[in-house]
Design an enzyme around this catalytic site. Structure first.
Site, short mmCIF file in Angstrom:
data_model
loop_
_atom_site.label_atom_id
_atom_site.label_comp_id
_atom_site.label_asym_id
_atom_site.label_seq_id
_atom_site.Cartn_x
_atom_site.Cartn_y
_atom_site.Cartn_z
N SER A 180 4.48 1.07 -1.33
CA SER A 180 5.58 0.94 -2.28
C SER A 180 5.42 -0.31 -3.11
O SER A 180 4.65 -1.22 -2.75
CB SER A 180 6.94 0.91 -1.55
OG SER A 180 7.07 -0.27 -0.78
N GLY A 181 6.15 -0.36 -4.21
CA GLY A 181 6.17 -1.53 -5.07
C GLY A 181 7.59 -2.03 -5.24
O GLY A 181 8.54 -1.24 -5.21
N ALA A 209 0.80 -1.21 0.00
CA ALA A 209 0.00 0.00 0.00
C ALA A 209 0.84 1.27 0.00
O ALA A 209 0.30 2.36 -0.19
CB ALA A 209 -0.92 0.00 1.22
N ASN A 268 -7.74 -8.17 11.02
CA ASN A 268 -6.98 -7.00 10.58
C ASN A 268 -6.74 -6.07 11.75
O ASN A 268 -7.66 -5.75 12.51
CB ASN A 268 -7.77 -6.22 9.51
CG ASN A 268 -7.69 -6.86 8.16
OD1 ASN A 268 -7.71 -8.07 8.04
ND2 ASN A 268 -7.60 -6.04 7.13
N THR A 309 2.01 -2.02 6.48
CA THR A 309 1.04 -0.94 6.63
C THR A 309 -0.16 -1.41 7.43
O THR A 309 -0.69 -0.71 8.29
CB THR A 309 0.61 -0.42 5.26
OG1 THR A 309 1.77 0.05 4.56
CG2 THR A 309 -0.38 0.71 5.38
N GLY A 330 7.71 -6.04 6.93
CA GLY A 330 8.57 -4.96 7.37
C GLY A 330 8.67 -4.85 8.88
O GLY A 330 9.71 -4.45 9.42
N HIS A 363 -3.19 -11.92 -3.18
CA HIS A 363 -3.33 -11.06 -2.00
C HIS A 363 -1.99 -11.10 -1.29
O HIS A 363 -1.52 -12.18 -0.90
CB HIS A 363 -4.44 -11.59 -1.10
CG HIS A 363 -4.72 -10.74 0.09
ND1 HIS A 363 -5.72 -11.01 0.99
CD2 HIS A 363 -4.12 -9.61 0.55
CE1 HIS A 363 -5.73 -10.11 1.95
NE2 HIS A 363 -4.76 -9.24 1.70
N ASP A 364 -1.36 -9.96 -1.10
CA ASP A 364 0.00 -9.95 -0.57
C ASP A 364 0.11 -10.69 0.76
O ASP A 364 1.13 -11.33 1.04
CB ASP A 364 0.56 -8.53 -0.46
CG ASP A 364 -0.34 -7.55 0.28
OD1 ASP A 364 -1.36 -7.97 0.86
OD2 ASP A 364 -0.02 -6.34 0.27
#
Length: 493
Positions: free
Chosen positions: A15-16, A13, A304, A267, A414, A244-245
């Site tokens: 960066s790529g 959401a 979530n 994120t 991350g 879905h990541d």
């Protein structure tokens, strides 16, 4: 690298990334071929938020070209992104505009509007989907009846849209479809009761707009010839991964034989356990847990949690105000701030939109009668303590609702690099924390490609064995005062 290379297109959401990978002696060797920002774009005076999907496609093309040039030949490509958002195509296959961002406020009240068509209890029994105001289903209700909607011939989730441009495949991959609120997790097919109810909404009957469903690990065909020639991808195969990541990230959780929970920390934080069948009980619905599909026939039973969004937005706010903060120094300072001084509900809707996050945190602290964080370090400690409390609650609820025991918590993404957050998570949950891999999503994407092409055999257990062999994992044992965490939890929830 030499020999056929796998390439992961991994869009989060914020960066790529384009990551090249190859199996060498039972280990996955990776190299970054491209990285680019991904930011919401406000339009109409800031009242609408969109994704700049064409800029993302340009970044993807550059990354694929670099991967082919520096690490080729490329044997396969897989695409994963965040969930819930989609592109609309007309009858000629052209995009009808940039996809709307899930943080756009157009879905306000849409969950209630759909609930009048299909009661929440019946909806959950059909899909097991957590109610989030931005779920695809509610976006469709909000967008139906508009001028653009009348021209729609196909709805493709964002990773499937990018895959369509890559190979021409018109599909919907099931792990992303399971976040829409329209999929039956038992049959891994579209839910008839939900689509029947949706037909009575402004969106109308969308069955003809939905693409055929495919499982992760499906080969979808070669990269389109002109694109392959331009980017140096001749012979490359488009593979459906856990698009879905979070599905790709959970595939890369290095679980072994010890019963575990996972936190996919970015994120957003996705906190849960891996099951073979969904949990569709009323207690599960009341706790707002969701049943999303995973790689190799699994179910990601999770909740979530707002995640590092609060920290990211705080950093952005300080930078825009001319007081940029060094994250490493800020985390070190936050570690010295007294713990649990101020703890907030990170899922408060006030924290969802972009904006001045430190001011919102201060307002929430004042509103709840707690000390107001006055310095950046205090804000960060408040955010991380609050996240750890949310993780504690979610892990314990997942165990209770699913009956799945948990003896260790794995953190991937991350957040695995955030030593303070990992330590606080161990203290809050009272369980050992194993952190890594940080690039779990790309790794899960790459290794699912390896399963699809036959470069790796043995399903999910073999995939995770490669992850364990390829990753330096960090371990954190609980050492905190559980009574203090209990007190904070009772104040918060």
């Amino acid at each position: 690298m030499s020999g056929p290379t796998m390439v992961a297109v991994d869009l989060g959401a914020s960066s790529g990334r384009v990551i090249a990978g190859r199996l060498v002696g039972g280990r996955l060797v990776t190299a970054e071929a491209g990285r680019f920002p991904n930011r919401p774009v406000p339009v109409a005076g800031g009242t609408r938020l969109h994704w700049d999907v064409l800029a993302l496609w340009a970044g993807i093309r550059d990354g694929l070209r670099a991967a082919a040039r520096e690490h080729g030949p490329v044997g396969s490509v897989g695409v994963d992104t965040w969930a819930v958002d989609f592109g609309l195509l007309d009858a000629g296959g052209d995009l009808l505009g940039n996809p709307v961002h899930y943080r756009d406020e157009r879905t306000a009240g849409m969950a209630g509007a759909f609930g009048a068509l299909l009661p929440p209890t019946a909806h959950y029994a059909a899909t097991g989907t957590q109610v989030q105001p931005f779920n695809t289903l509610y976006q469709l209700v909000a967008g139906g009846g508009t001028a653009a909607w009348r021209a729609v011939a196909r709805v493709l989730m964002v990773p499937d849209l990018l895959g369509y441009w890559l190979s021409g495949a018109v599909i919907t991959e099931v792990t992303n479809a399971s976040s829409t609120g329209m999929l039956d997790p038992r049959t891994r097919a579209w839910s008839a009761p939900v689509l029947d109810a949706l037909a009575a909404s402004p969106a109308g009957d969308v069955r003809h707009l939905l693409a055929p469903l495919v499982e992760p690990g499906s080969a979808l065909g070669p990269v389109q010839p002109d694109l392959a020639t331009e980017l140096g991808l001749g012979g490359a195969l488009h593979v459906a991964v856990g698009s879905h990541d979070t599905a790709s990230a959970v595939a890369a959780v290095p679980m072994g034989n010890v019963p575990a929970a996972y936190i996919s920390s970015g994120t957003w934080s996705l906190v849960g356990v891996e099951l073979r069948a969904p949990v569709l009980s009323e207690a599960s619905r009341a706790a707002n847990f969701t049943n999303e599909l995973g790689v190799d026939g699994t179910v990601r039973y999770l909740r979530n949690v707002a995640g590092l969004w609060l920290l990211q937005e705080s950093l952005r706010t300080w930078a825009e105000a001319g007081t940029p903060q060094d994250l490493a120094a800020l985390l070190a300072a936050a570690a010295d701030v007294p713990g649990l001084r101020t703890a907030l509900d990170v899922d408060d809707p006030a924290f969802t939109p972009p904006g001045d996050m430190p001011a919102r945190i201060a307002a929430a602290a004042a509103r709840t009668g707690q000390p107001v964080p006055a310095t950046p370090a205090e804000v960060v400690r408040c955010v991380l303590d609050s996240l750890a409390l949310a993780y504690r609650r979610a892990v314990r609820q997942a165990v209770e609702l699913s009956g799945h025991p948990v003896e260790v918590v794995h953190v991937v993404g991350g957040g695995a690099r955030n030593a303070l957050l990992c330590r606080l998570t161990a203290d809050a949950t009272g369980l050992p924390v194993v952190a890594g891999p940080a690039e779990g999503t790309a790794i899960g994407n790459l290794l699912t490609q390896a399963l699809a092409t036959g470069a790796l055999t043995g399903g999910l257990p073999a995939l995770r064995q490669v992850v364990r062999a390829s990753t330096d994992l960090t371990h954190w044992d609980p050492a905190g005062d559980d009574i203090a965490w209990k007190r904070a939890e009772s104040r918060l929830f």
